[in-house]
Design a protein around this motif. Structure first.
Motif, PDB file in Angstrom:
ATOM      1  N   UNK A  12       0.829  -1.207   0.000  1.00  0.00           N
ATOM      2  CA  UNK A  12       0.000   0.000   0.000  1.00  0.00           C
ATOM      3  C   UNK A  12       0.862   1.255   0.000  1.00  0.00           C
ATOM      4  N   UNK A  13       1.712   1.387   0.956  1.00  0.00           N
ATOM      5  CA  UNK A  13       2.628   2.513   1.023  1.00  0.00           C
ATOM      6  C   UNK A  13       3.638   2.236   2.128  1.00  0.00           C
ATOM      7  N   UNK A  14       4.484   3.165   2.399  1.00  0.00           N
ATOM      8  CA  UNK A  14       5.578   2.922   3.339  1.00  0.00           C
ATOM      9  C   UNK A  14       5.196   3.178   4.787  1.00  0.00           C
ATOM     10  N   UNK A  15       3.972   3.662   5.056  1.00  0.00           N
ATOM     11  CA  UNK A  15       3.563   3.977   6.419  1.00  0.00           C
ATOM     12  C   UNK A  15       3.466   2.681   7.227  1.00  0.00           C
ATOM     13  N   UNK A  16       3.979   2.699   8.433  1.00  0.00           N
ATOM     14  CA  UNK A  16       3.912   1.536   9.309  1.00  0.00           C
ATOM     15  C   UNK A  16       2.980   1.832  10.481  1.00  0.00           C
ATOM     16  N   UNK A  17       2.346   0.775  10.982  1.00  0.00           N
ATOM     17  CA  UNK A  17       1.493   0.940  12.168  1.00  0.00           C
ATOM     18  C   UNK A  17       2.350   1.020  13.420  1.00  0.00           C
ATOM     19  N   UNK A  18       1.932   1.885  14.336  1.00  0.00           N
ATOM     20  CA  UNK A  18       2.620   1.981  15.609  1.00  0.00           C
ATOM     21  C   UNK A  18       1.607   2.274  16.704  1.00  0.00           C
ATOM     22  N   UNK A  19       1.690   1.514  17.769  1.00  0.00           N
ATOM     23  CA  UNK A  19       0.788   1.722  18.894  1.00  0.00           C
ATOM     24  C   UNK A  19       1.039   3.076  19.536  1.00  0.00           C
ATOM     25  N   UNK A  20      -0.034   3.770  19.903  1.00  0.00           N
ATOM     26  CA  UNK A  20       0.088   5.004  20.673  1.00  0.00           C
ATOM     27  C   UNK A  20       0.201   4.661  22.161  1.00  0.00           C
ATOM     28  N   UNK A  21       0.708   5.603  22.918  1.00  0.00           N
ATOM     29  CA  UNK A  21       0.813   5.423  24.363  1.00  0.00           C
ATOM     30  C   UNK A  21      -0.265   6.259  25.037  1.00  0.00           C
ATOM     31  N   UNK A  22      -1.256   5.612  25.619  1.00  0.00           N
ATOM     32  CA  UNK A  22      -2.311   6.321  26.322  1.00  0.00           C
ATOM     33  C   UNK A  22      -1.878   6.710  27.722  1.00  0.00           C
ATOM     34  N   UNK A  23      -2.713   7.471  28.430  1.00  0.00           N
ATOM     35  CA  UNK A  23      -2.370   7.847  29.804  1.00  0.00           C
ATOM     36  C   UNK A  23      -2.193   6.645  30.720  1.00  0.00           C
TER      37      UNK A  23
END
Length: 746
Positions: free
Chosen positions: A20-31
């Protein structure tokens, strides 16, 4: 075969991401994050079979990393859209686990992924399932629209066979739109303006996405109703593709032994499956039968599904003039937590199936026998876990709201989705009660809407028209809310329950969601938590003798700025001291109340049973010793209790004299009959007040209680005042009540 296909889906999904493209998934850090966030595997997200009460052998899990782009409301599909984000399905867009964590008042997005249909599925109809999308979803396969759905809580699917190409990659694109109930859509506790007990909104896909292959003639739905009185299950197998198709049904025990069977059952019509000496399902012994159903058309088997069922009966019966709840012919008392079903990292979506099960097992281990699922619907597997673990479930329908100008749309939307939710989950033996409305939120046409639910679920489950506040005389249950102290509503025909109480706030450093505090009462230590919890439980035991059948403690875990959970929001800390010792023992005392031989005997009745005359004044000029036996109250006016002003439903017909001043002083002599010292030692007050109340007996201080209550509650008499009570004699009770703000009553 099942595991092979799940692995194949994950590998194909990763291939699609790379192209699809070069963007990779990355988990965010919640509070705050749960322990399960630390073991997230994008190749195996909620990989368990998602529909356990109608399971087919072959299926494909489509959870994982999808492409995402921001959309414009009403935007048409375009094949050349640029997707600049990655999202982990099925976590909602606002959640940390999604990798997006974006909020707005009008969420519009496009999801996209590609896959290849496995060889074993080719030549069959392909059904694409979405177990929940909030709120509007329009689905395209290879650029062709295959269907739309509205409603954030019920599962749906589309037959995408005609949109598939002959081979190679297939594209799925999903447009979602969610304005968090701006037009009255059911939204539960989601809020754009988060405050108090209103939480971060959720949008988009938030339950499992999956597909399965079926023949043109296949089963579409099972209806399973236990009938304990007649030792049978009432079943209905619905199918499509051939109105003449028939079903073979086999009921077996957990060891696989056949218990009962039927052959050649017509589809679309009810049938009865007799069971000799059926084993009953209960929290103590959650016995489940296995069901195997095959479908035949023209002499050929075209479908086969596995299911399960439990034999149990829930009902309300009158016991010595008091409505009581019975399970399988035995009176029960239900006690459990209010469960919002929220997670700090996944919001509406649990980070794993293990996490779903954790909450249920943790509450069962504390001694609870019930959970109230609060204005939210869970994935089918959550109810399966309750079925297996033996937890009774009260299922709320997610609350709507009625914004001006959208009332008709909101009412229609709520009713239609309510019916679909019940259709999806009513077979679970753990669900013993459905709650139509909560605390008046979006409440409308209460009698009619309650009857709609009754017609769907009775006699399999009980129905409560409204948990708290705006009651109507319909259904099986009458429910009151009160904080922090429990209460017991009043009804001659319906079983009375306390649908919310407690709310003990205990802050645990390092496990606190930012943004302020909201609560009802607070303690400083785990020891204080257990002491107060057990004190409230003792009051529940008192209310049992006045007709209480169940109590729901607020709540299972902290949720955002509500820090009144038994667990912290991240499920890392169990707050009470001695949770499986002192606290569990007290919970079991409450649950075992129906087996207790203690009896309650009114000695002096309250204003709801008898309209007593009191001497009273409402001015703030009472003499210093106004409560003493020797005080002359002959100049005080005389009036009939109760005194006050209130719009609460249970004060209608109770209040005789309006009271609107900041204070009231009251005195009355009462005759105490032939009672023993043992009876005096056991006596307690029953009081209904707003706000602070001070009580004296024969001139001696007897009790002080701060705040207000929403029904009669029992309260201790001081030992000093108890010692002044004289049998076969006149005794004096004197009461002062102070009103701070709002309504008043005494």
């Amino acid at each position: 075969m099942k595991i092979k296909h799940m692995i194949a889906a994950s590998l194909l999904l990763l291939t699609g991401i790379q192209t699809a493209n070069a963007v990779e998934w990355q988990m965010k850090q919640g509070p705050m994050m749960t322990p399960w966030s630390e073991t997230i595997d994008v190749n195996n997200i909620l990989g368990e079979y998602p529909r356990p009460q109608m399971e087919r052998e072959e299926w494909l899990n489509l959870n994982g990393v999808w492409d995402l782009r921001k959309a414009v409301e009403g935007e048409a599909y375009q094949a050349d859209f640029t997707y600049d984000k990655k999202i982990l399905v099925p976590f909602p867009i606002e959640s940390a686990l999604s990798g997006i964590m974006e909020e707005s008042d009008n969420q519009c997005y496009w999801y996209r992924r590609t896959l290849t249909i496995p060889e074993s599925m080719k030549g069959k109809n392909i059904l694409l399932h979405f177990d929940a999308v909030d709120w509007e979803a329009t689905v395209y396969v290879n650029g062709k629209k295959v269907g739309s759905h509205t409603g954030g809580y019920d599962p749906f699917y589309f037959d995408i066979t005609s949109a598939l190409t002959d081979g190679g990659e297939q594209e799925i694109a999903v447009y979602i739109h969610d304005n968090t109930g701006a037009e009255g859509q059911p939204k539960g506790k989601q809020a754009l303006n988060k405050w108090g007990c209103w939480y971060t909104p959720v949008s988009g896909i938030w339950q499992t996405v999956w597909l399965e292959p079926v023949n043109p003639v296949h089963i579409t739905r099972l209806s399973i109703e236990p009938d304990v009185d007649n030792s049978c299950f009432k079943l209905q197998v619905n199918a499509t593709g051939d109105s003449e198709a028939t079903a073979d049904i086999r009921l077996s025990d957990p060891d696989g032994n056949t218990v009962a069977s039927l052959q050649g059952v017509a589809t679309g019509t009810p049938c009865t499956l007799p069971v000799n000496a059926p084993e009953l399902w209960s929290p103590e012994r959650p016995y489940l039968y296995d069901l195997n159903i095959t479908l035949s058309s023209g002499g050929q088997q075209t479908d086969a599904v596995k299911s399960y069922c439990g034999m149990r009966k829930i009902e309300v019966k009158n016991v010595d003039g008091t409505p009581r709840i019975f399970l399988n012919g035995t009176q029960i008392f239900q006690m459990g937590p209010l469960d919002q079903g929220w997670w700090p990292d996944g919001l509406y979506t649990a980070p794993s199936d293990e996490a779903l099960l954790f909450d249920i097992k943790a509450m069962k281990e504390l001694g609870f026998n019930m959970i109230r699922k609060h204005i939210k619907v869970e994935p089918s597997r959550w109810y399966m876990h309750c079925d297996r673990e033996g937890i009774l479930v009260w299922q709320d329908l997610p609350s709507p709201n009625l914004p001006e100008g959208h009332e008709a749309f909101a009412r229609q939307t709520f009713e239609e989705e309510a019916v679909r939710i019940i259709d999806a989950f009513e077979n679970h033996p753990s669900i013993v009660q459905w709650v139509v409305f909560n605390e008046g939120w979006g409440q409308f046409d209460t009698e009619r809407m309650t009857q709609v639910v009754i017609d769907k679920v009775s006699p399999q489950s009980l129905v409560c028209c409204a948990s708290g506040w705006n009651d109507a005389e319909i259904g099986d249950i009458k429910d009151s809310h009160s904080y922090p102290y429990p209460s017991c509503p009043i009804d001659q025909k319906r079983a009375c329950v306390n649908g919310e109480y407690g709310g003990i706030t205990l802050k645990v450093p390092g496990h606190i969601w930012p943004g302020g505090d909201f609560g009802y009462t607070a303690v400083e230590t785990p020891e204080d938590f257990t002491v107060m919890f057990n004190d409230l439980a003792d009051k529940i035991k008192d209310h049992y003798y006045y007709g209480l059948n169940a109590a729901v403690y607020t709540q299972l875990s902290d949720v955002e700025i509500e820090k009144n959970g038994i667990y912290t929001y991240d499920r890392r800390i169990l707050k009470p001291y001695s949770p499986t010792g002192e606290l569990k023992d007290k919970i079991l005392e409450c649950i075992n109340m129906p087996q207790s031989d203690v009896k309650i005997q009114p000695v002096v009745s309250t204003a709801k049973e008898h309209k007593y005359k009191w001497k009273f004044i409402t001015e703030d000029n009472a003499p210093r010793h106004w409560f003493s036996k020797g005080f002359d109250d002959s100049l005080w006016p005389k009036g009939t209790a109760a005194f006050g002003k209130s719009s609460l439903w249970n004060t209608q017909g109770l209040i005789s004299i309006p009271w609107t001043t900041p204070q009231i002083y009251m005195r009355r002599w009462f005759y105490l009959g032939d009672v023993t010292q043992e009876m005096i030692d056991c006596m307690r007050f029953m009081i209904y007040h707003d706000d602070d109340i001070f009580i004296y007996i024969n001139g001696v201080w007897a009790a002080t209680k701060k705040g207000s209550v929403s029904n009669y509650i029992p309260y201790d008499i001081s030992d000093e005042a108890r010692q002044t009570l004289k049998p076969n004699s006149w005794n004096l009770i004197a009461v002062k009540c102070i009103q701070g703000s709002g309504t008043s009553k005494s």
